[in-house]
Design a protein around this motif. Structure first.
Motif, PDB file in Angstrom:
ATOM      1  N   ASP A   1      16.361   9.055  18.370  1.00 21.28           N
ATOM      2  CA  ASP A   1      16.712   9.396  16.880  1.00 21.28           C
ATOM      3  C   ASP A   1      16.446  10.739  16.254  1.00 21.28           C
ATOM      4  O   ASP A   1      16.819  11.689  15.746  1.00 21.28           O
ATOM      5  CB  ASP A   1      16.757   8.357  15.977  1.00 21.28           C
ATOM      6  N   ALA A   2      14.959  10.872  16.697  1.00 24.16           N
ATOM      7  CA  ALA A   2      14.393  12.235  16.182  1.00 24.16           C
ATOM      8  C   ALA A   2      14.571  13.463  16.918  1.00 24.16           C
ATOM      9  O   ALA A   2      14.833  14.520  16.160  1.00 24.16           O
ATOM     10  CB  ALA A   2      12.789  11.914  16.689  1.00 24.16           C
ATOM     11  N   GLU A   3      15.225  13.509  18.145  1.00 28.20           N
ATOM     12  CA  GLU A   3      16.035  14.508  18.621  1.00 28.20           C
ATOM     13  C   GLU A   3      17.263  14.692  18.024  1.00 28.20           C
ATOM     14  O   GLU A   3      17.527  16.040  17.712  1.00 28.20           O
ATOM     15  CB  GLU A   3      16.139  14.180  20.368  1.00 28.20           C
ATOM     16  N   ILE A   4      18.024  13.819  17.380  1.00 26.82           N
ATOM     17  CA  ILE A   4      19.254  14.004  17.003  1.00 26.82           C
ATOM     18  C   ILE A   4      19.127  14.404  15.598  1.00 26.82           C
ATOM     19  O   ILE A   4      19.685  15.684  15.144  1.00 26.82           O
ATOM     20  CB  ILE A   4      20.014  12.812  16.826  1.00 26.82           C
ATOM     21  N   TYR A   5      18.296  14.052  15.074  1.00 26.36           N
ATOM     22  CA  TYR A   5      17.525  14.366  13.557  1.00 26.36           C
ATOM     23  C   TYR A   5      17.105  15.984  13.596  1.00 26.36           C
ATOM     24  O   TYR A   5      17.712  16.743  12.555  1.00 26.36           O
ATOM     25  CB  TYR A   5      16.428  13.482  12.940  1.00 26.36           C
ATOM     26  N   ALA A   6      16.592  16.328  14.665  1.00 27.93           N
ATOM     27  CA  ALA A   6      15.955  17.720  14.652  1.00 27.93           C
ATOM     28  C   ALA A   6      17.118  18.696  14.936  1.00 27.93           C
ATOM     29  O   ALA A   6      17.213  19.788  13.955  1.00 27.93           O
ATOM     30  CB  ALA A   6      14.939  17.854  15.849  1.00 27.93           C
TER      31      ALA A   6
ATOM     32  N   GLY B   1      24.345   9.644  10.712  1.00 28.54           N
ATOM     33  CA  GLY B   1      23.938   8.177  11.101  1.00 28.54           C
ATOM     34  C   GLY B   1      25.469   7.475  11.059  1.00 28.54           C
ATOM     35  O   GLY B   1      26.185   8.070  11.238  1.00 28.54           O
ATOM     36  N   LYS B   2      25.034   6.315  10.926  1.00 24.68           N
ATOM     37  CA  LYS B   2      26.304   5.187  11.139  1.00 24.68           C
ATOM     38  C   LYS B   2      26.866   4.960   9.800  1.00 24.68           C
ATOM     39  O   LYS B   2      26.264   4.863   8.809  1.00 24.68           O
ATOM     40  CB  LYS B   2      25.790   3.981  11.810  1.00 24.68           C
ATOM     41  N   MET B   3      27.995   4.962   9.583  1.00 28.38           N
ATOM     42  CA  MET B   3      28.936   4.446   8.368  1.00 28.38           C
ATOM     43  C   MET B   3      29.186   3.137   8.473  1.00 28.38           C
ATOM     44  O   MET B   3      29.470   2.593   9.573  1.00 28.38           O
ATOM     45  CB  MET B   3      30.054   5.425   8.237  1.00 28.38           C
ATOM     46  N   GLU B   4      29.526   2.655   7.144  1.00 33.68           N
ATOM     47  CA  GLU B   4      30.450   1.126   7.245  1.00 33.68           C
ATOM     48  C   GLU B   4      31.641   1.350   6.895  1.00 33.68           C
ATOM     49  O   GLU B   4      32.083   2.291   5.987  1.00 33.68           O
ATOM     50  CB  GLU B   4      29.442   0.549   6.202  1.00 33.68           C
ATOM     51  N   LYS B   5      32.457   0.510   7.303  1.00 31.63           N
ATOM     52  CA  LYS B   5      33.860   0.193   6.781  1.00 31.63           C
ATOM     53  C   LYS B   5      34.374  -1.211   6.580  1.00 31.63           C
ATOM     54  O   LYS B   5      34.006  -1.998   7.467  1.00 31.63           O
ATOM     55  CB  LYS B   5      34.797   1.144   7.869  1.00 31.63           C
TER      56      LYS B   5
ATOM     57  N   PRO C   1      29.251  10.793  20.301  1.00 33.83           N
ATOM     58  CA  PRO C   1      29.736   9.729  21.247  1.00 33.83           C
ATOM     59  C   PRO C   1      29.383   8.346  21.052  1.00 33.83           C
ATOM     60  O   PRO C   1      27.962   8.339  20.333  1.00 33.83           O
ATOM     61  CB  PRO C   1      28.926  10.498  22.491  1.00 33.83           C
ATOM     62  N   LYS C   2      29.985   7.267  21.454  1.00 34.93           N
ATOM     63  CA  LYS C   2      29.373   5.924  21.145  1.00 34.93           C
ATOM     64  C   LYS C   2      27.917   5.665  21.809  1.00 34.93           C
ATOM     65  O   LYS C   2      27.287   4.767  21.309  1.00 34.93           O
ATOM     66  CB  LYS C   2      30.786   5.121  21.556  1.00 34.93           C
ATOM     67  N   ASP C   3      27.890   6.117  22.865  1.00 42.95           N
ATOM     68  CA  ASP C   3      26.573   5.684  23.725  1.00 42.95           C
ATOM     69  C   ASP C   3      25.476   6.809  23.534  1.00 42.95           C
ATOM     70  O   ASP C   3      24.379   7.037  24.253  1.00 42.95           O
ATOM     71  CB  ASP C   3      26.763   5.532  25.172  1.00 42.95           C
ATOM     72  N   ILE C   4      25.425   7.356  22.169  1.00 46.77           N
ATOM     73  CA  ILE C   4      24.409   8.418  21.934  1.00 46.77           C
ATOM     74  C   ILE C   4      23.097   7.724  21.900  1.00 46.77           C
ATOM     75  O   ILE C   4      22.139   8.542  22.288  1.00 46.77           O
ATOM     76  CB  ILE C   4      24.588   8.750  20.455  1.00 46.77           C
ATOM     77  N   GLU C   5      22.910   6.157  21.596  1.00 48.27           N
ATOM     78  CA  GLU C   5      21.276   5.750  21.680  1.00 48.27           C
ATOM     79  C   GLU C   5      20.926   5.780  23.034  1.00 48.27           C
ATOM     80  O   GLU C   5      19.496   5.785  23.327  1.00 48.27           O
ATOM     81  CB  GLU C   5      21.473   4.438  20.953  1.00 48.27           C
ATOM     82  N   ASN C   6      21.803   5.939  24.002  1.00 47.58           N
ATOM     83  CA  ASN C   6      21.520   5.789  25.648  1.00 47.58           C
ATOM     84  C   ASN C   6      20.804   6.793  26.073  1.00 47.58           C
ATOM     85  O   ASN C   6      20.167   6.858  26.907  1.00 47.58           O
ATOM     86  CB  ASN C   6      22.593   5.242  26.553  1.00 47.58           C
ATOM     87  N   HIS C   7      21.122   7.978  25.261  1.00 52.63           N
ATOM     88  CA  HIS C   7      20.583   9.124  25.865  1.00 52.63           C
ATOM     89  C   HIS C   7      19.578  10.144  25.241  1.00 52.63           C
ATOM     90  O   HIS C   7      19.166  11.226  25.664  1.00 52.63           O
ATOM     91  CB  HIS C   7      21.612   9.930  26.489  1.00 52.63           C
ATOM     92  N   ALA C   8      19.462   9.944  23.953  1.00 49.77           N
ATOM     93  CA  ALA C   8      18.601  10.607  23.155  1.00 49.77           C
ATOM     94  C   ALA C   8      18.052   9.903  21.804  1.00 49.77           C
ATOM     95  O   ALA C   8      18.586   8.858  21.472  1.00 49.77           O
ATOM     96  CB  ALA C   8      19.625  11.726  22.365  1.00 49.77           C
TER      97      ALA C   8
ATOM     98  N   GLU D   1      29.484  -2.108  10.181  1.00 47.91           N
ATOM     99  CA  GLU D   1      28.959  -0.734  10.608  1.00 47.91           C
ATOM    100  C   GLU D   1      29.888  -0.397  11.724  1.00 47.91           C
ATOM    101  O   GLU D   1      29.948  -1.132  12.519  1.00 47.91           O
ATOM    102  CB  GLU D   1      27.588  -0.818  11.062  1.00 47.91           C
ATOM    103  N   LEU D   2      30.310   1.055  11.500  1.00 48.51           N
ATOM    104  CA  LEU D   2      31.080   1.449  12.668  1.00 48.51           C
ATOM    105  C   LEU D   2      30.190   1.678  14.085  1.00 48.51           C
ATOM    106  O   LEU D   2      29.071   1.946  13.880  1.00 48.51           O
ATOM    107  CB  LEU D   2      31.649   2.956  12.239  1.00 48.51           C
ATOM    108  N   GLU D   3      30.929   1.885  15.192  1.00 52.13           N
ATOM    109  CA  GLU D   3      30.262   1.816  16.463  1.00 52.13           C
ATOM    110  C   GLU D   3      29.269   3.065  16.586  1.00 52.13           C
ATOM    111  O   GLU D   3      28.277   2.988  17.057  1.00 52.13           O
ATOM    112  CB  GLU D   3      31.154   1.536  17.587  1.00 52.13           C
ATOM    113  N   SER D   4      29.923   4.246  16.306  1.00 51.35           N
ATOM    114  CA  SER D   4      29.048   5.611  16.588  1.00 51.35           C
ATOM    115  C   SER D   4      28.799   6.150  15.424  1.00 51.35           C
ATOM    116  O   SER D   4      29.369   6.194  14.430  1.00 51.35           O
ATOM    117  CB  SER D   4      30.293   6.303  17.274  1.00 51.35           C
ATOM    118  N   ASP D   5      27.839   7.027  15.838  1.00 44.22           N
ATOM    119  CA  ASP D   5      27.147   7.969  14.633  1.00 44.22           C
ATOM    120  C   ASP D   5      28.118   9.125  14.054  1.00 44.22           C
ATOM    121  O   ASP D   5      29.098   9.318  14.937  1.00 44.22           O
ATOM    122  CB  ASP D   5      25.949   8.459  15.058  1.00 44.22           C
TER     123      ASP D   5
END
Length: 273
Positions: free
Chosen positions: A187-192, A213-217, A178-185, A221-225
């Motif tokens: 990075d350490a939680e996602i990493y785990a 993580g985020k890719m580039e095109k 999801p694009k708003d992933i940073e709003n609710h979790a 940088e793309l919007e979502s992880d």
């Protein structure tokens, strides 16, 4: 004097997980000894340190409390090289501004222009056959890609050198988060979460790569992880379709776990403005 590499952040949780997992401890030990030129398992590409390099690295490690400085001299790997090359940490897309993996096909499965690596006709035909039968999955992409790992060592004048290892062409499976992933979790939680599924991936499909993580095109940088699973032809070509099904099960389960966590958070935590 400063350390050769910046210290990685938030490593305590990662180290604790590795130490509590016998499989992880075994892989780390095997990678270390495979890299040491004094062992019977010596890799043909291992770097044997001269006396001067060894002594300088040992003293630098003592002075700076820099373990990587010493490890690079005795086994040609930094601390985090050993973890990456033991498949004990997922790789970040384009880590330290190095494009990895390199996407070789566009959204239709056609080869891009001006590719940095050669793509044999046989490999591309295998990819095309698989692409025509790719599953219909929401926010999913399948690419032909070139991926690699790295190791670091000293040159004779004590400059840090970087080598690519484990270079392969293969199939990259991408799962958009999801694009708003940073709003609710955090990075350490996602990493785990990604780490848990990476360990499952390595037990099921050893030598597969896991990215996140985020890719580039086109340099942006793309919007979502994204979560990425890379299946090198070298290891998985014989039954790639079956292995892709297994990898998709793990990748989708990982994404589903993260999405469920975000959905629970969103229901009790207001989104950041």
């Amino acid at each position: 004097m400063s350390s050769i590499f910046p210290r990685e952040q938030r490593v305590e949780q990662l180290f604790d997980r590795i130490l509590r997992d016998p499989r992880a401890c075994r892989r780390l030990k095997e990678t270390f000894y495979e890299s040491c030129p004094e062992t019977d398992l010596m890799d043909a590409d291992s770097v044997e340190a001269t006396d001067a390099i060894f002594a300088n690295a040992l003293i630098r490690a003592y002075q700076n409390q820099d373990l990587s400085a010493f490890l690079m001299a005795i086994c040609g790997n930094s601390m985090f090289d050993l973890l990456r090359n033991s498949f004990l940490i997922p790789l970040r897309f384009n880590d330290k501004d190095v494009e990895n993996p390199v996407i070789l096909t566009d959204e239709t499965g056609a080869l891009r222009d001006n590719l940095p690596v050669a793509v044999p006709d046989k490999k591309y035909k295998i990819f095309c056959d698989l692409y025509r039968e790719k599953p219909e999955i929401r926010d999913f992409q399948m690419c032909l890609a070139y991926g690699f790992r790295e190791r670091h060592f000293y040159s004779e004048d004590l400059k840090v050198q970087t080598d690519k290892i484990g270079e392969h062409l293969g199939v990259l499976l991408l799962y958009q988060l999801p694009k708003d992933i940073e709003n609710h979790a955090a990075d350490a939680e996602i990493y785990a979460t990604v780490w848990n599924y990476m360990m499952q991936l390595e037990e099921t499909l050893p030598r597969a790569f896991m990215y996140y993580g985020k890719m580039e095109k086109d340099g942006k940088e793309l919007e979502s992880d994204r979560i990425g699973i890379f299946l090198p032809f070298h290891h998985f070509e014989s039954r790639m379709k079956k292995y892709m099904e297994m990898a998709n099960g793990i990748g989708l389960a990982c994404r589903g776990n993260i999405v469920d966590m975000l959905r629970d958070r969103a229901s009790i935590t207001p989104a950041k403005k």
